[in-house]
Design a protein around this motif. Structure first.
Motif, short mmCIF file in Angstrom:
data_model
loop_
_atom_site.label_atom_id
_atom_site.label_comp_id
_atom_site.label_asym_id
_atom_site.label_seq_id
_atom_site.Cartn_x
_atom_site.Cartn_y
_atom_site.Cartn_z
N ALA A 101 33.99 58.80 2.36
CA ALA A 101 34.81 57.95 2.19
C ALA A 101 34.10 56.42 1.58
O ALA A 101 33.05 56.19 1.47
N VAL A 102 35.08 55.34 1.53
CA VAL A 102 34.49 54.08 0.85
C VAL A 102 33.63 53.53 1.81
O VAL A 102 32.64 53.03 1.37
N THR A 103 33.66 53.91 3.19
CA THR A 103 32.75 53.11 4.14
C THR A 103 31.43 53.67 3.85
O THR A 103 30.27 52.86 3.84
N TYR A 127 37.80 42.26 4.42
CA TYR A 127 37.75 43.38 5.29
C TYR A 127 36.52 43.31 6.12
O TYR A 127 35.23 43.58 5.61
N ASN A 177 42.53 43.67 1.11
CA ASN A 177 42.64 43.54 2.71
C ASN A 177 41.79 42.57 3.23
O ASN A 177 40.89 42.52 3.11
N ASP A 205 36.06 47.13 -4.83
CA ASP A 205 36.79 48.19 -3.86
C ASP A 205 38.30 48.25 -4.44
O ASP A 205 39.00 47.44 -4.41
N ILE A 207 40.36 50.77 -3.41
CA ILE A 207 40.93 51.81 -2.77
C ILE A 207 42.33 51.66 -2.30
O ILE A 207 43.06 52.72 -2.28
N TYR A 208 43.00 50.63 -2.64
CA TYR A 208 44.42 50.57 -2.94
C TYR A 208 45.01 50.23 -4.29
O TYR A 208 46.11 49.86 -4.52
N SER A 236 41.46 58.16 1.36
CA SER A 236 42.34 57.46 2.52
C SER A 236 43.65 56.89 2.40
O SER A 236 44.58 57.06 3.00
N LYS A 237 43.74 56.14 1.26
CA LYS A 237 44.94 55.25 1.11
C LYS A 237 46.12 55.98 0.16
O LYS A 237 46.94 56.50 0.46
N ARG A 245 37.82 61.53 5.48
CA ARG A 245 36.67 60.84 5.24
C ARG A 245 35.94 61.11 3.90
O ARG A 245 34.95 61.80 3.73
N1 PLP Z 1 37.89 49.22 1.80
C1 PLP Z 1 38.89 48.59 2.14
C2 PLP Z 1 39.42 47.44 1.56
C3 PLP Z 1 39.67 48.82 3.32
O1 PLP Z 1 40.94 48.24 3.72
C4 PLP Z 1 39.41 50.19 3.94
C5 PLP Z 1 40.32 50.62 5.02
O2 PLP Z 1 41.24 50.16 5.53
C6 PLP Z 1 38.13 50.79 3.41
C7 PLP Z 1 37.60 50.44 2.47
C8 PLP Z 1 37.82 51.92 4.21
O3 PLP Z 1 38.20 53.21 3.55
P1 PLP Z 1 37.46 54.62 3.77
O4 PLP Z 1 38.85 55.14 4.66
O5 PLP Z 1 37.63 55.07 2.41
O6 PLP Z 1 36.36 54.52 4.35
#
Ligand code: PLP
Length: 397
Positions: A101-103, A127, A177, A205, A207-208, A236-237, A245
């Motif tokens: 995941a992005v994390t 975030y 976010n 980032d 992700i959205y 994730s989104k 993940r």
């Molecule tokens: N980046 C942003 C801006 C987010 O809001 C979130 C999750 O809320 C994440 C990354 C985490 O994403 P992932 O579930 O892909 O680790």
């Protein structure tokens, strides 16, 4: 006592921190409306059937082994194809790193960019892991202003002021976010120009990226000529599979300035072995399959966004910008007896039984605000807003 590292003990994560007092209330049998965590799958959204089927099949067909550290080749090809089409960029599977995941992409990036004392420019508010992870790796997160009255667009002049000889990268979160901002093309161009002037990479980032309302997401990767851009996205989104993940980072680097950073990221990827193998098969199905589900989901989200936006703005003591993307709204506490936004959030929790996250938990620029999600159905949002309105009227008497 065996001491833990200061690095780890210093980590804060406001979104989950408010969960502890909430749990205490729940233990006493109090029912709460939780609008704190941005997980669509906890509401009436779910991963599409073809992806769930592909995940199950991958397991049953024996794709349960360690894969390549950079990720499944077919998946990286599908990702490169997706990003090529969406952003009109020239990348191949070799420009993609698959991550947990992005994390994990953020961990790789900050791990590869920071030795100690380097600065990463991040949006304020941001975030929380951007603050926490940069600090964990020994870096300094430096928030640039985002302008509330302009729908939380980044203040590029302030960004410029925050650049020093220690700056290693400019990070943007778009759609954002916690603010729900969707960045304008003009602003993104200015950010790319600024990054070019100081020879900095842009961390984007995304992700959205397909979760927008009136406007459309523009990636800085589509605007760059020579500035390196590292884009991040995942399941994730927009694929509604938070628990799987799985995500990725892609590199747009026409002048190969990121060669060493990419080598470092490759090393970090190898010491963690590989991303989840069956989830990658499901990701291929997702990337190559239909995304028709998104239309229905976005229609639901828009209805909820419109509802909460209207209710919050009609309420005494609260004002808010309209989110243009993602599923967060970041209202301002205009007046009231509270000394801080955290005190406000705890007062709302204990007396209106609605759980939000305090704005200061999102770092600089978040003070005096709170974040709500609008993933819940309108009936649930209605009850939350009724409770909050009654509470505000009492407190402002
Ligand atoms: N980046 C942003 C801006 C987010 O809001 C979130 C999750 O809320 C994440 C990354 C985490 O994403 P992932 O579930 O892909 O680790």
């Amino acid at each position: 006592m065996i001491h833990a590292s200061k690095r780890a003990m210093g980590i804060e994560y406001a979104i989950r921190d408010v969960v502890l007092p909430a749990r205490e209330l729940e233990k006493k049998g109090i029912k709460l409306i939780k609008l704190n965590i941005g997980d669509p799958v906890k509401f009436d959204f779910d991963a599409p059937e073809h992806m769930k089927k592909a995940y199950c099949e991958a397991i049953m067909e024996g794709h349960n082994y360690y894969g390549d550290s950079e990720g499944d080749k077919e998946l990286r090809e599908a990702i490169a194809e997706r990003e090529r089409k969406k952003n009109g960029i020239d990348i191949t599977a070799d420009d993609v790193q698959v991550t947990a995941a992005v994390t994990e992409a953020l961990q790789f990036l900050f791990g590869a960019l920071i030795d100690g004392g380097e600065e990463i420019l991040i949006p304020g508010p941001s975030y929380p892991p951007y603050v926490g992870l940069v600090k964990f790796y020994g870096g300094v997160p430096k928030a640039y202003r985002t302008i509330e009255e302009e729908g939380w667009q980044p203040d590029v002049d302030d960004m410029r002021k925050k650049i020093t000889e220690k700056t290693r990268a400019i990070a943007i979160i778009n759609p954002n976010n916690p603010t729900g901002a969707l960045y304008e093309k003009k602003t993104l161009k200015e950010i790319i120009d600024l990054a070019g002037e100081y020879e900095l990479p842009v961390i984007s980032d995304e992700i959205y990226d397909l979760m927008t309302y009136e406007g459309k997401h523009v990636s800085p990767s589509s605007l760059t000529k020579d500035v390196p851009v590292i884009g991040m996205n995942g399941l994730s989104k927009i694929y509604f599979a938070t628990g799987w993940r799985l995500g990725y980072m892609y590199f747009v680097d026409p002048e190969n300035k990121l060669a060493e950073v990419r080598e470092a990221i490759g090393k970090l990827a190898r010491i963690r072995l590989c991303p989840n193998t069956p989830a990658q098969k499901a990701a291929i199905a997702g990337l190559r399959g239909s995304m028709d589900y998104l239309e229905e989901y976005m229609a639901k989200l828009k209805e909820r966004r419109d509802y909460i936006y209207k209710r919050l703005n009609e309420m005494p003591g609260i004002s808010t910008q309209k989110p243009e993307g993602a599923f967060y709204i970041f209202p301002k506490i205009e007046e009231g007896p509270w000394k801080s936004d955290k005190e406000f959030v705890l007062d709302v929790l204990h007396n209106a039984h609605v759980l939000f996250v305090h704005g200061s938990g999102f770092g600089e620029g978040g003070e005096g605000h709170f974040r709500s999600i609008f993933l819940a159905p309108v009936e649930v949002l209605e009850k939350a807003m009724d409770n909050l309105e009654k509470f505000m009227k009492e407190r402002l008497k």
